[in-house]
Design an enzyme around this catalytic site. Structure first.
Site, PDB file in Angstrom:
ATOM      1  N   GLY A  94       0.883  -1.343   0.060  1.00 27.42           N
ATOM      2  CA  GLY A  94       0.505   0.079  -0.319  1.00 27.42           C
ATOM      3  C   GLY A  94       0.888   1.032   0.239  1.00 27.42           C
ATOM      4  N   GLY A  96       2.818   3.677   1.460  1.00 23.05           N
ATOM      5  CA  GLY A  96       3.288   3.713   2.610  1.00 23.05           C
ATOM      6  C   GLY A  96       3.966   5.245   2.847  1.00 23.05           C
ATOM      7  N   ASP A 256       4.474  -4.641  -7.722  1.00 24.50           N
ATOM      8  CA  ASP A 256       3.595  -3.541  -6.954  1.00 24.50           C
ATOM      9  C   ASP A 256       3.919  -2.253  -7.838  1.00 24.50           C
ATOM     10  OD1 ASP A 256       5.972  -4.793  -5.506  1.00 24.50           O
ATOM     11  OD2 ASP A 256       5.888  -2.430  -4.590  1.00 24.50           O
TER      12      ASP A 256
HETATM   13  P1  AMP Z   1       9.286   0.969  -3.307  1.00 22.13           P
HETATM   14  O1  AMP Z   1      10.016  -0.558  -3.216  1.00 22.13           O
HETATM   15  O2  AMP Z   1       9.294   2.006  -3.393  1.00 22.13           O
HETATM   16  O3  AMP Z   1       8.215   0.314  -4.009  1.00 22.13           O
HETATM   17  O4  AMP Z   1       8.492   0.461  -1.767  1.00 22.13           O
HETATM   18  C1  AMP Z   1       7.360  -1.099  -1.923  1.00 22.13           C
HETATM   19  C2  AMP Z   1       7.510  -0.243  -0.743  1.00 22.13           C
HETATM   20  O5  AMP Z   1       7.365   0.340   0.012  1.00 22.13           O
HETATM   21  C3  AMP Z   1       5.059   0.532  -1.224  1.00 22.13           C
HETATM   22  O6  AMP Z   1       4.070  -0.120  -0.235  1.00 22.13           O
HETATM   23  C4  AMP Z   1       6.408   1.948  -0.520  1.00 22.13           C
HETATM   24  O7  AMP Z   1       4.772   3.038  -0.084  1.00 22.13           O
HETATM   25  C5  AMP Z   1       6.444   1.749   1.430  1.00 22.13           C
HETATM   26  N1  AMP Z   1       7.767   2.274   0.890  1.00 22.13           N
HETATM   27  C6  AMP Z   1       8.683   2.762   0.849  1.00 22.13           C
HETATM   28  N2  AMP Z   1       9.649   3.836   1.630  1.00 22.13           N
HETATM   29  C7  AMP Z   1       8.972   3.534   2.371  1.00 22.13           C
HETATM   30  C8  AMP Z   1       9.208   4.499   3.719  1.00 22.13           C
HETATM   31  N3  AMP Z   1       9.951   5.367   3.569  1.00 22.13           N
HETATM   32  N4  AMP Z   1       8.087   5.128   4.700  1.00 22.13           N
HETATM   33  C9  AMP Z   1       6.798   4.122   4.424  1.00 22.13           C
HETATM   34  N5  AMP Z   1       6.761   3.609   3.468  1.00 22.13           N
HETATM   35  C10 AMP Z   1       8.001   3.115   1.965  1.00 22.13           C
HETATM   36 MG    MG Z   2       6.879   1.191  -5.645  1.00 23.06          MG
END
Ligand code: AMP
Ligand code: MG
Length: 493
Positions: A94, A96, A256
């Site tokens: 989701g 985040g 995702d």
């Molecule tokens: P990503 O690797 O950017 O595709 O992110 C994978 C998941 O981790 C997604 O659900 C993001 O919203 C969450 N996410 C990445 N960085 C953060 C952060 N600093 N704080 C909270 N959630 C994060």
């Molecule tokens: Mg992502």
């Protein structure tokens, strides 16, 4: 928080909220967490204009909106729920650290998601801090805009706002919020999430919604789930072919991070090839090479298989037959990908008619690139310049090892209905001279982190016109000097 007459009220915001009409299991209403000191770092004037937003107003008043301190008029922010296979492992995720402010209705009648990325913790944050840092947000801005200029479907970047806060990564770094624009943020993982909840009603609502938004002509299809899968398979086959033809390595093709719209999304550890090698991996965490350059079509099909599984409850008939129908559609991916890729390869080689050996001609060029450790982009650009040269010309900037291949190519070109001038023109339109070079991106981000935005702005300007060779972009056409350490990207964004 001011929402009624706050900054941006005259900027042209016209936000709608179709996604939040879906069942609430698919999202959560949240507010951005205000930041200490909002300052506008980047603003995309042409994109603002396309969205019906007044860039001058945004420049004066938009920092608070783009940092999450003020909501634009009509905003009703939500965090979207989704799941995903991350490096092959299923996880519930989701937004985040992102919030969808709403869907901007443009003067041309289109609908675009306006999302803040780095706007604070949400229900889906798990252990994360909900924040983003300046370097990676500028990186996403640069590379997404570079991809757009290359003609590749992608999410766009409207703005970056600095937060005046320090965010702890491996060290304290300047915080920032990116405003991302997409035709939607519906991912393969969104369908996985709905399927994992075990509620076919939810899945059906999501499918109806997505078809209405992204493929309205499929609303009358006999089997909408199958027609939708086919549409996504086709879009992804086309998209991945486009990546491969410019040497783009996404780096984290988790489910995702794959849209159903066919837009490239989530610019984390991505990078472009300099020297050609099919096994190239840039991401520091991709130890097994799962998302290596040459793996991308295979992984895309794997991800689409996860979409097909999610859609299974919506396919008519007995389960066994339903699976067969889904598999039949999935198995068209290699053929579709191959056709898109071959069409693009022909364009890169200046070929307009079709011969059986054309795919081999392209692959053979790649083989010489690999053998000579030649630069992918520069070699294709050099080839474009050769189309008008006389056979036997010694002016080739390509290494002598290319000579046999060049002879074969010239012979093939001689059977073309178009003359060398036209072939060369077509090749120049298919072979960029400029890509966002890794060393240039790093150089720009390092300067930006130290407070100097000039290299980022210069780079943005250069990568926004990737097909013209100019005196001003000469310095941006080269990869890292031979012998440089392998380029490595990090996920800690
Ligand atoms: P990503 O690797 O950017 O595709 O992110 C994978 C998941 O981790 C997604 O659900 C993001 O919203 C969450 N996410 C990445 N960085 C953060 C952060 N600093 N704080 C909270 N959630 C994060
Ligand atoms: Mg992502």
């Amino acid at each position: 928080m001011n929402t009624a007459n706050g900054p941006g009220s005259n900027a042209g915001w016209h936000l709608a909220h179709s996604y939040s009409q879906l069942p609430e299991a698919l999202f959560t209403r949240e507010k951005p967490l205000p930041v200490r000191f909002a300052a506008l770092t980047m603003l995309n004037d042409p994109l603002a204009a396309d969205l019906g937003l007044d860039a001058d107003v945004l420049r004066h008043e938009g920092a608070a909106v783009f940092a999450g301190n003020e909501l634009p008029p009509g905003a009703d922010p939500i965090a979207q729920a989704y799941a995903g296979h991350q490096f092959g492992h299923f996880t519930t995720l989701g937004d985040g650290r992102a919030l969808l402010l709403g869907e901007q209705l443009t003067p041309a009648g289109q609908r675009y998601d306006i999302q803040l990325k780095g706007s604070g913790r949400t229900r889906y944050s798990r252990g994360g801090d909900g924040r983003a840092v300046l370097g990676p947000m500028l990186r996403e801005y640069l590379i997404s805009e570079g991809m757009h200029a290359l003609g590749i479907p992608t999410t766009r970047s409207l703005a970056v706002a600095a937060t005046g806060e320090s965010v702890l990564r491996d060290r304290p770094l300047p915080g920032a919020v990116l405003t991302r624009v997409a035709t939607s943020h519906i991912r393969v993982g969104t369908f996985q999430y709905a399927a994992a909840l075990g509620r076919p009603d939810l899945l059906a609502a999501l499918l109806d919604y997505t078809i209405a938004r992204h493929a309205p002509d499929l609303q009358q299809a006999e089997e909408p789930a199958l027609a939708f899968l086919e549409a996504v398979v086709e879009r992804q086959a086309s998209l991945i072919a486009r990546w491969m033809l410019v040497g783009f390595v996404h780096g984290v093709m988790n489910t995702d991070n794959m849209t159903v719209s066919g837009e490239t999304i989530d610019y984390g550890p991505c990078a472009f090839l300099d020297v050609y090698h099919p096994d190239t991996v840039f991401s520091s965490i991709d130890h097994g090479g799962r998302y290596a350059y040459a793996q991308q079509p295979t992984i895309a099909q794997w991800n689409l298989a996860r979409l097909a599984e999610s859609l299974l409850p919506l396919v008519h008939g007995e389960q066994e037959q339903a699976i067969e129908k889904l598999v039949a559609i999935l198995s068209t991916f290699p053929e579709r990908y191959g056709q898109h890729h071959l069409a693009g390869a022909r364009a890169k080689l200046g070929l307009t008619n079709q011969e059986a050996d054309d795919a081999d001609l392209y692959t053979s060029f790649l083989a010489v690139l690999q053998e000579t450790e030649a630069d992918f982009t520069a070699s294709f650009a050099a080839l474009a310049a050769q189309a008008e040269d006389q056979p036997g010309s010694l002016a080739s900037p390509l290494a002598p090892a290319f000579a046999p291949w060049l002879a074969r190519w010239r012979e093939r070109l001689s059977r073309e209905p178009v003359g060398p001038g036209e072939a060369s023109r077509q090749m120049r339109a298919a072979n960029p001279v400029i890509i966002p070079r890794n060393l240039r991106v790093e150089e720009a981000l390092t300067a930006a982190e130290a407070g100097d935005l000039a290299p980022t702005l210069r780079l943005l300007e250069v990568i926004s016109s990737p097909f013209c060779e100019t005196a001003a972009n000469e310095a941006y056409r080269h990869g890292a000097p031979a012998g440089s350490p392998a380029y490595c990207t990090f996920c800690g964004t």
